[in-house]
Enzyme design. Structure first.
Site, PDB file in Angstrom:
ATOM      1  N   LEU A 171       0.846  -1.185   0.000  1.00  0.00           N
ATOM      2  CA  LEU A 171       0.000   0.000   0.000  1.00  0.00           C
ATOM      3  C   LEU A 171       0.886   1.240   0.000  1.00  0.00           C
ATOM      4  O   LEU A 171       1.985   1.225   0.558  1.00  0.00           O
ATOM      5  CB  LEU A 171      -0.920   0.032   1.227  1.00  0.00           C
ATOM      6  CG  LEU A 171      -2.019  -1.027   1.296  1.00  0.00           C
ATOM      7  CD1 LEU A 171      -2.745  -0.945   2.639  1.00  0.00           C
ATOM      8  CD2 LEU A 171      -3.004  -0.881   0.146  1.00  0.00           C
ATOM      9  N   ASP A 172       0.398   2.328  -0.608  1.00  0.00           N
ATOM     10  CA  ASP A 172       1.146   3.579  -0.640  1.00  0.00           C
ATOM     11  C   ASP A 172       1.339   4.136   0.765  1.00  0.00           C
ATOM     12  O   ASP A 172       0.650   3.754   1.715  1.00  0.00           O
ATOM     13  CB  ASP A 172       0.418   4.609  -1.507  1.00  0.00           C
ATOM     14  CG  ASP A 172       0.326   4.189  -2.963  1.00  0.00           C
ATOM     15  OD1 ASP A 172       1.106   3.314  -3.370  1.00  0.00           O
ATOM     16  OD2 ASP A 172      -0.530   4.732  -3.681  1.00  0.00           O
ATOM     17  N   PHE A 173       2.235   5.107   0.875  1.00  0.00           N
ATOM     18  CA  PHE A 173       2.647   5.697   2.143  1.00  0.00           C
ATOM     19  C   PHE A 173       1.449   6.152   2.975  1.00  0.00           C
ATOM     20  O   PHE A 173       1.365   5.884   4.174  1.00  0.00           O
ATOM     21  CB  PHE A 173       3.583   6.873   1.858  1.00  0.00           C
ATOM     22  CG  PHE A 173       4.173   7.524   3.068  1.00  0.00           C
ATOM     23  CD1 PHE A 173       5.090   6.852   3.862  1.00  0.00           C
ATOM     24  CD2 PHE A 173       3.836   8.818   3.421  1.00  0.00           C
ATOM     25  CE1 PHE A 173       5.657   7.453   4.980  1.00  0.00           C
ATOM     26  CE2 PHE A 173       4.381   9.431   4.535  1.00  0.00           C
ATOM     27  CZ  PHE A 173       5.299   8.744   5.311  1.00  0.00           C
ATOM     28  N   HIS A 188       0.208   2.681  -8.272  1.00  0.00           N
ATOM     29  CA  HIS A 188      -0.740   3.778  -8.027  1.00  0.00           C
ATOM     30  C   HIS A 188      -2.017   3.615  -8.863  1.00  0.00           C
ATOM     31  O   HIS A 188      -2.580   4.602  -9.355  1.00  0.00           O
ATOM     32  CB  HIS A 188      -0.098   5.125  -8.344  1.00  0.00           C
ATOM     33  CG  HIS A 188       0.990   5.532  -7.401  1.00  0.00           C
ATOM     34  ND1 HIS A 188       0.879   5.410  -6.038  1.00  0.00           N
ATOM     35  CD2 HIS A 188       2.212   6.063  -7.637  1.00  0.00           C
ATOM     36  CE1 HIS A 188       1.995   5.852  -5.453  1.00  0.00           C
ATOM     37  NE2 HIS A 188       2.828   6.243  -6.398  1.00  0.00           N
TER      38      HIS A 188
END
Length: 230
Positions: free
Chosen positions: A101-103, A184
């Site tokens: 998962l992204d930041f 993304h």
């Protein structure tokens, strides 16, 4: 690895001996006598000949984590805390993340040392949906669902995404189900309409749903039933 190859790789057995051991059902894998030379032996398997243990088998480990914002989906990072930093477990270096998962993306994260299990969970070929709660900067129009269902062309990868399902929950809130995990991907899908994603939360991966009792940063082991579902 096939059990016959596992045994043949040991200096004490030749191929003929391996065939006889299997034919006599003297080989035991995880407590079951086996005669099929194709029977799979993994690093988690306990392998015995008669009563002698040839491989004890390391324990397979599976965890569900509620990922908070501001945490990196990595095993180590010089600048930011990682999801593994949230685990109070031994031998964390042996674990890996199944579906990053992204930041600033929150929600369900699965962590394991079982590579086959994590591949089944994340490969697009298995067609296990990843479900996200999405918040956007602008209103979400009715054309979004149609476009997502048809698939979007990503020039960077030179591919078209698999059909995705979008359910509108409010003017700027929706639930999105995708079958892939491109770079993304969710943000790029909404970016097709010049609509910025301002919040993103993963609720589910395949049959596994984020435990509602887990606060951000908390985790728990998966149950045997949850493990078997993948």
């Amino acid at each position: 690895m096939r059990v016959d190859r596992f045994l043949s790789n040991l200096p004490r057995f030749n191929r003929r001996q391996v065939r006889l051991l299997l034919a006599d059902r003297r080989v035991w894998v995880d407590g079951v006598a086996v005669s099929d030379p194709h029977h799979e032996v993994r690093e988690f398997s306990r392998v015995c000949v008669d009563r002698e243990v040839l491989q004890a088998g390391k324990p397979a480990r599976y965890f569900m984590l509620h990922k908070p914002q501001g945490c990196v989906s990595a095993t180590e990072d010089p600048r930011h805390p990682t999801v593994l930093d949230l685990l109070d477990e031994p031998d964390k270096a042996q674990l890996h993340i199944a579906g990053r998962l992204d930041f600033n993306t929150t929600g369900l994260m699965l962590i394991t040392n079982d590579g086959q299990w994590s591949r089944r969970l994340t490969q697009p070929q298995t067609k296990l949906p990843k479900v996200y709660l999405v918040g956007t900067e602008q209103d979400i129009g009715p054309e979004y669902a149609t476009t997502f269902a048809e698939g979007l062309y990503f020039a960077f990868e030179n591919l078209t995404t698999q059909p995705a399902e979008l359910a509108l929950l409010g003017p700027r809130t929706a639930r999105l189900s995708i079958l892939e995990g491109r770079y993304h991907q969710v943000k790029r899908m909404f970016g097709h309409f010049d609509n910025k994603v301002v919040s993103l939360h993963r609720e589910r991966m395949g049959p596994l749903v984020l435990d509602a009792e887990l606060a951000p940063g908390q985790y728990r082991p998966l149950t045997d039933e949850e493990i078997r579902q993948i």
